[in-house]
Motif scaffolding. Sequence first.
Motif, mmCIF file in Angstrom:
data_model
loop_
_atom_site.group_PDB
_atom_site.id
_atom_site.type_symbol
_atom_site.label_atom_id
_atom_site.label_comp_id
_atom_site.label_asym_id
_atom_site.label_seq_id
_atom_site.Cartn_x
_atom_site.Cartn_y
_atom_site.Cartn_z
ATOM 1 N N THR A 22 0.831 -1.204 0.000
ATOM 2 C CA THR A 22 0.000 0.000 0.000
ATOM 3 C C THR A 22 0.867 1.255 0.000
ATOM 4 O O THR A 22 0.620 2.201 -0.755
ATOM 5 N N VAL A 23 1.901 1.265 0.827
ATOM 6 C CA VAL A 23 2.795 2.418 0.894
ATOM 7 C C VAL A 23 3.550 2.574 -0.428
ATOM 8 O O VAL A 23 3.731 3.695 -0.916
ATOM 9 N N ILE A 27 3.749 5.830 -2.926
ATOM 10 C CA ILE A 27 4.972 6.412 -3.482
ATOM 11 C C ILE A 27 4.804 6.601 -4.992
ATOM 12 O O ILE A 27 5.171 7.646 -5.545
ATOM 13 N N THR A 28 4.230 5.612 -5.650
ATOM 14 C CA THR A 28 3.980 5.719 -7.092
ATOM 15 C C THR A 28 3.014 6.855 -7.391
ATOM 16 O O THR A 28 3.209 7.615 -8.350
ATOM 17 N N LYS A 29 1.981 7.004 -6.565
ATOM 18 C CA LYS A 29 1.031 8.112 -6.746
ATOM 19 C C LYS A 29 1.734 9.458 -6.593
ATOM 20 O O LYS A 29 1.468 10.393 -7.349
ATOM 21 N N ALA A 30 2.608 9.569 -5.606
ATOM 22 C CA ALA A 30 3.338 10.825 -5.394
ATOM 23 C C ALA A 30 4.202 11.150 -6.604
ATOM 24 O O ALA A 30 4.261 12.302 -7.044
ATOM 25 N N LEU A 78 10.873 18.058 -8.331
ATOM 26 C CA LEU A 78 12.032 17.247 -8.711
ATOM 27 C C LEU A 78 12.633 16.537 -7.501
ATOM 28 O O LEU A 78 13.042 15.373 -7.599
ATOM 29 N N LEU A 79 12.679 17.206 -6.370
ATOM 30 C CA LEU A 79 13.194 16.556 -5.153
ATOM 31 C C LEU A 79 12.320 15.372 -4.745
ATOM 32 O O LEU A 79 12.817 14.385 -4.210
ATOM 33 N N SER A 80 11.023 15.480 -5.016
ATOM 34 C CA SER A 80 10.130 14.386 -4.620
ATOM 35 C C SER A 80 10.347 13.129 -5.459
ATOM 36 O O SER A 80 10.042 12.033 -4.999
ATOM 37 N N VAL A 81 10.869 13.275 -6.658
ATOM 38 C CA VAL A 81 11.118 12.089 -7.497
ATOM 39 C C VAL A 81 12.591 11.703 -7.541
ATOM 40 O O VAL A 81 12.961 10.763 -8.251
ATOM 41 N N MET A 136 5.148 13.024 -0.448
ATOM 42 C CA MET A 136 3.845 13.690 -0.425
ATOM 43 C C MET A 136 3.954 15.120 0.095
ATOM 44 O O MET A 136 3.282 16.015 -0.404
ATOM 45 N N GLN A 137 4.810 15.357 1.091
ATOM 46 C CA GLN A 137 4.998 16.717 1.600
ATOM 47 C C GLN A 137 5.603 17.614 0.524
ATOM 48 O O GLN A 137 5.143 18.746 0.328
ATOM 49 N N CYS A 138 6.610 17.128 -0.186
ATOM 50 C CA CYS A 138 7.220 17.918 -1.271
ATOM 51 C C CYS A 138 6.198 18.210 -2.363
ATOM 52 O O CYS A 138 6.103 19.341 -2.843
ATOM 53 N N VAL A 139 5.434 17.200 -2.754
ATOM 54 C CA VAL A 139 4.442 17.389 -3.812
ATOM 55 C C VAL A 139 3.357 18.361 -3.350
ATOM 56 O O VAL A 139 2.929 19.234 -4.118
ATOM 57 N N SER A 140 2.928 18.247 -2.114
ATOM 58 C CA SER A 140 1.891 19.144 -1.596
ATOM 59 C C SER A 140 2.348 20.602 -1.621
ATOM 60 O O SER A 140 1.630 21.486 -2.106
#
Length: 162
Positions: A22-23, A27-30, A78-81, A136-140
């Motif tokens: 699930t986690v 990660i893939t969704k983020a 970019l940092l999130s990926v 998720m925090q970076c993307v948000s």
Amino acid sequence: MVSSRSTTAPAVDAAATEAAATVAAEITKADSKAAHVITFDGILLAALAAGGRDLPPAGVTLAALGAAALALSVVLALLSVLPRLRTPQRQHGPQKPPFAEWAQMSTAEIRHSLENPTNNRIERLRVLSGIAMRKMQCVSISIHASISAFGMLSMAFVSGAL
């Protein structure tokens, strides 16, 4: 008498495996969301490049602020990926993820590690959850910066049209 350890350990292992899956999906969704943010930011950048000329002073200020918010959004997305080639581990310092370790092993060593796995599902779940939260925090924050950039650039262009 059957010990409670032997009856609950498989259930805990199964729950940990399911939770890790699930986690991993989160990660893939983020990563997917970050790709959408970068695409949107590219559109905003093109609009800024095409329409950022002949603005009044207030428009220039808004465009500059929008460009700064846009830069922040891109950096965070970019940092999130950014690939995590080392995972934090509490007791022994950074540890490489399994695929990085396998790249340095012989075929026999890989086979041995797969035949004699250590049960680290709970630790893996903890590490994956931390990665998912950071992503998720970076993307948000990146999405909020994109929205801010869109608003400021829109106001800058409207000020130039008046």
